[in-house]
Design a protein around this motif. Structure first.
Motif: not given
Length: 522
Positions: A219-231
């Motif tokens: 699954k692809v992460c969303g638009a996390c701040y400053e392209k931070e890795q999501c959980d």
């Protein structure tokens, strides 16, 4: 590795009732006597089409291989042994449940003959499971050559080798599995993970997902701040979202006319031609501003924009010459500012020349729009190679699409053919089309015609009357005055006789005899 099936509970489908050949004899650890009389073998009932036996390992184990010692009757194992034809066609399964739909095949005999089938038999079974199942059947005739007519167990010993405890591998089950193996589980031989915990991939599950999450980083992460890795597990953006997005996973684009950080800002007064909203990140209006507003965000009214004046700097009161800004008024305004005019402080353009937009008027009109503030929509251009209309004038570089014409390709050919009214810039006169037949004549024109016609008729009447009177006078002068004029009176009706007045009656009488007779006096 050890035999983890030793003395574990066992079961068979068709036991041989009334005898000592129970299912548990196959896991008692004894195989010195391989005959029925020795009491060390599990033997099923006769004349059955299915033979099934299983051992319960207590919990899911990491398996390596399975060992089977078949009944021989303590005689040489070859094609002449009476038990070989019973052994042919068997299968070994492993499962975590007792339901056949969950069984996983380890081995199936399709090739052995009575002369080639080995006994004892070892089969590699690198799998995880709780139940190990022996299965054979004689359900679909005709059977292969050498097969018995019925299925039998005849298992003198079944040994299952593997690790008692999950999370370890190797010959002595002493090496821990890699930490990111799901459930701590790995291959019993080389330690490769059966599967990885969410957020990791690779044979050893030692590669973290990048911009992805979930099982196998699928699954692809969303638009996390400053392209931070999501959980890695649930995709949550721990540091929040980039501008224009919201939600725990930052996958929801700002809506309801909002934009910016956490969708906390409201769009300006955009021109919504086709229902599109402002840009969810920047707030800019894609088609320009609604009437009365301008600027990139369309939040300033046109009147406020027109009345914007220079801002007083601490050291001076303004620039003497338009087109420059800054403390020393030495920096030229951006080239596409209308009239070269920009804000004296932040050098944003007051307005843009046609075909450009943005604070610095450095963005060319796009999305099929053109003109002042990019507020006008291109006509029906012929787009051979994807080019749009001219961003300044709106003219179509390759002409018009079929059915349209004119410089801007906004008029259909049928409309242009029927177009007869010309609108001049100085008045609003309306010229009716050719197809109209009604003629509107002013009232004063009608009155004038009537007056002229009436006057002419009256003059003609006066002229004719005068001419008639003169003719009568001339005639009377020639007649002797002594002669009495005779009159006729007819039922009170006046008749013009020979052009002169006369009265007629039913009978004639002398003028002197009746005083009522009207005398004609010239």
């Amino acid at each position: 590795m050890e035999n983890i099936a030793l003395t574990r509970p066992a079961w068979q489908r068709h036991p041989y009732h009334g005898t000592q050949w129970a299912a548990t004899l196959a896991v008692d650890g004894r195989r010195s006597d391989l005959s029925p009389a020795g009491g060390q073998c599990a033997i099923s009932a006769n004349s059955r089409s299915i033979a099934e036996w299983r051992v319960d390992l207590g919990e899911v184990r990491n398996l390596h291989h399975v060992f089977i010692q078949y009944r021989t009757n303590n005689v040489a194992w070859d094609e002449n042994n009476a038990n070989t034809y019973r052994f042919l066609g068997f299968s070994i399964y492993v499962s975590n449940t007792t339901y056949s739909k969950d069984w996983k095949l380890c081995f199936k005999d399709n090739n052995y003959t009575r002369a080639t089938i080995p006994n004892p038999f070892n089969v590699m079974c690198l799998i995880h499971g709780r139940f190990v199942i022996y299965y054979n059947n004689r359900t679909h005739r005709p059977f292969p050559a050498g097969y018995s007519n019925y299925a039998f167990n005849d298992l003198c010993e079944v040994e299952v080798y593997g690790c008692l405890k999950l999370g370890y591998y190797g010959e002595n089950c002493s090496t821990p599995c890699p930490e990111n193996c799901e459930n701590g589980d790995c291959d019993i031989v080389d330690g490769t993970c059966i599967s990885c915990v969410p957020g990791y991939i690779g044979s050893m599950c030692n590669k973290a997902c990048e911009g992805k999450y979930g099982m196998n980083c699928s699954k692809v992460c969303g638009a996390c701040y400053e392209k931070e890795q999501c959980d890695y597990n649930n995709g949550t953006c721990l540091g929040g979202c980039e501008d224009g997005y919201k939600g725990r996973q930052c996958k929801t684009v700002c809506n309801n006319n909002t934009y910016g950080p956490n969708c906390s800002m409201t769009c300006g007064h955009c021109l919504y031609l086709y229902g599109e909203k402002c840009n969810h990140v920047t707030g800019q209006c894609p088609r320009g501003c609604a009437s009365g507003f301008q600027g990139d965000l369309c939040v300033e009214s046109s009147d406020e924009f027109k009345n914007r004046t220079t801002v007083t700097w601490p050291s001076y009161n303004g620039c003497l010459k338009l087109g420059y800004y800054g403390e020393n008024c030495s920096t030229p305004c951006p080239e596409n500012c209308e009239n070269g005019d920009c804000d004296i402080v932040d050098w944003t353009c007051i307005r843009c020349v046609p075909g450009y937009r943005g604070f610095m008027c450095n963005k060319v009109c796009n999305n099929n729009i053109y003109g002042p503030n990019c507020s006008m929509t291109c006509g029906h251009c012929l787009y051979l190679y994807g080019e749009k209309c001219n961003h300044v004038t709106g003219q179509c570089p390759r002409g018009c699409a079929s059915g349209f014409q004119g410089d801007l390709c906004v008029e259909s050919r049928d409309e242009l053919k029927n177009k007869t009214t010309v609108a001049w810039p100085t008045y609003n006169a309306h010229v009716p089309s050719v197809s109209q037949t009604t003629v509107q004549v002013p009232v004063y024109s009608i009155i004038t015609v009537v007056v002229l016609f009436s006057g002419s008729a009256i003059l003609n009447l006066i002229f004719i009357s005068r001419k008639a009177l003169l003719r009568c006078r001339n005639r009377e002068e020639k007649v002797d005055e002594s002669v009495e004029k005779s009159y006729t009176y007819v039922d009170s009706i006046n008749v013009l006789e020979n052009g002169c007045a006369a009265h007629q009656e039913l009978e004639h009488f002398d003028k002197k005899e009746n005083d009522d007779i009207y005398n004609y006096v010239e």
